[in-house]
Design an enzyme around this catalytic site. Structure first.
Site: not given
Length: 478
Positions: A150-152, A288
């Protein structure tokens, strides 16, 4: 925590997670989640945690699940839904953990610095060492290693899929940037804002250059994105899709689309066998985070929290995309290696490749479509009937005696030569133009030495140039 500290944390995260109320990550301590030490040299200084279902069979698949900024292994374990799915389908899960980056608040995987996100270096190598540890100690199947984040963690997942295409069978990028977008750290907001727009070829080149000596098949890739994400622009889903379809040598136009629960649109980009090589999931209205769907249903999982957003159980659908709900999903034969173009003409391309042990024949694919009408039993093939001066992409797969098709090779590109040129003129002018010569009052075509008749203005022929300064008589053929 002060407002200044929060703002500093968000800036360091490069807007990858805009934190409304940062909570420092807590150590993984939930029942069933176990920390592993001594898994390798660990140049990226990461932590390793594992979840192993009861009675995990030998040769089980392995999933690596990477958390986002401000999160921890325990956080991802508790909310993502992966433990439930691992129990159902009996596979191991490793939760890598970034304990700190620049300060102890962010806990971001460094997807934007070559010393951390390149093959054999930093955090990337640490994650690979976790895979090696699991192969040795959990006896997982080396052909069924998967990664998601997820994300980073998604940014690092994309990089790792590019860095180690020989290790991962498939991966899932959840709300993250395109592979190897940044070389200046995760504060490069251009890679999350959608402002770095490149061609599919350029995105594909970033993937290929991550392991430039690699010639095998690339991992299958799922890409998740909320349509209302203001932290990672939804354009990043397109950039990810462009890059991975390009390295697969398939179209950027979906093979099919369908609607799933939670306002999710699934788009499939199929390989030559009709199996999705790349799949995108756009979640309407989601901001997000990771899509979860709390509940007891088979297709439900996870719990809501900061950046765990109720809509659809993305982990369940990702597991299905990986093939974790099935058996026998691993090709029985490996991909042929050494696929090369050995020759081209204006209407054909000749190929050769290395033999695969156990192969009864081979399938040849042009631009993703099977081209051989009958079995190719050797390790060479000439594809004919092509258009002059046109580029084509080729891949090859081995087929065993039962008809089971193995993994496809890495694609190679070839361009047919330009169409042969034809020239119609009298024999005298053909010699003046340098396409023929005269001897003893007769005219002969350069190269083929075909007799064209008397050297005069009255006799006319058409000459075709089949290669440089090689002409044949082609009357009525051009």
């Amino acid at each position: 925590m002060s407002r200044i500290a929060r703002r500093f944390a968000a800036l360091l995260a490069g807007a990858l997670l805009l934190v409304p109320g940062v909570v420092a990550a807590t150590p993984a301590s939930a029942a069933g989640l176990t920390q592993v030490t001594g898994f390798g040299s660990n140049p990226g200084s990461l932590n390793m945690y594992s979840y192993l279902p009861a009675n995990l069979p030998s040769n089980a698949p392995l999933v690596l699940a990477l958390h986002g900024c401000t999160q921890s292994a325990n956080d991802y374990y508790s909310h993502s839904g992966w433990p439930k799915i691992a129990d159902t389908y009996e596979f191991a899960v490793v939760f890598p953990e970034q304990p700190s980056l620049l300060n102890p608040i962010n806990n971001c995987f460094d997807w934007g610095t070559p010393s951390n996100d390149s093959r054999g270096q930093g955090e990337a190598l640490s994650v690979y060492q976790m895979v090696q540890y699991a192969e040795t100690n959990y006896h997982v199947n080396p052909s069924r290693i998967y990664i998601t984040g997820l994300s980073a963690g998604a940014g690092m997942t994309a990089d790792l899929l590019a860095d180690y295409p020989d290790v991962f069978a498939a991966g899932s990028i959840d709300s993250g940037p395109a592979a190897q977008c940044s070389t200046s750290g995760i504060t490069n907001s251009n890679c999350t804002s959608g402002s770095v727009s490149q061609t599919p070829q350029q995105w594909g080149d970033l993937i290929r250059n991550s392991d430039s000596g690699y010639t095998g098949p690339y991992p299958r890739v799922a890409i998740w994105q909320g349509s209302a994400d203001t932290t990672v622009n939804p354009a990043e889903m397109t950039y990810n899709m462009d890059g991975w379809t390009n390295v697969w040598g398939i179209s950027q136009t979906p093979s099919s689309t369908q609607s799933l629960t939670g306002g999710t649109t699934e788009s499939s980009y199929n390989d030559s066998t009709g199996k999705p090589a790349v799949q995108t999931y756009s979640v309407s209205g989601m901001t997000h985070g990771l899509a979860v769907d709390p509940g007891s249903g088979a297709d439900q999982c996870g719990t809501t929290s900061t950046y765990y957003l109720a809509s659809i159980c993305s982990s369940y659908y990702t597991a299905k995309f990986f093939g974790l709900d099935q058996t026998g999903t691993v090709p029985t034969l490996p991909a042929p290696t050494g696929l090369a173009v050995t020759g081209t003409t204006s209407g054909s391309v000749s190929l050769s490749w290395g033999a695969v042990s156990g192969a009864a024949s081979y399938d040849v694919y042009r631009n993703g479509t099977l081209v051989n009408a009958s079995a190719v039993t050797g390790t060479a093939y000439t594809d004919s009937g092509l258009t002059a001066g046109t580029g084509y992409s080729y891949a090859v797969a081995a087929v065993d005696a039962s008809g089971s098709i193995g993994a496809q090779s890495a694609a190679v590109n070839a361009t047919t030569t330009a169409a042969a040129l034809c020239f119609t003129d009298n024999n005298y002018n053909q010699t003046v133009a340098g396409r023929a010569y005269q001897s003893g009052g007769y005219t002969y075509a350069n190269g083929s030495n075909q007799n064209m008749g008397l050297w005069n203005l009255a006799v006319t022929h058409t000459l075709k140039e089949t290669s440089a300064n090689y002409y044949v008589i082609a009357d009525g053929q051009c």
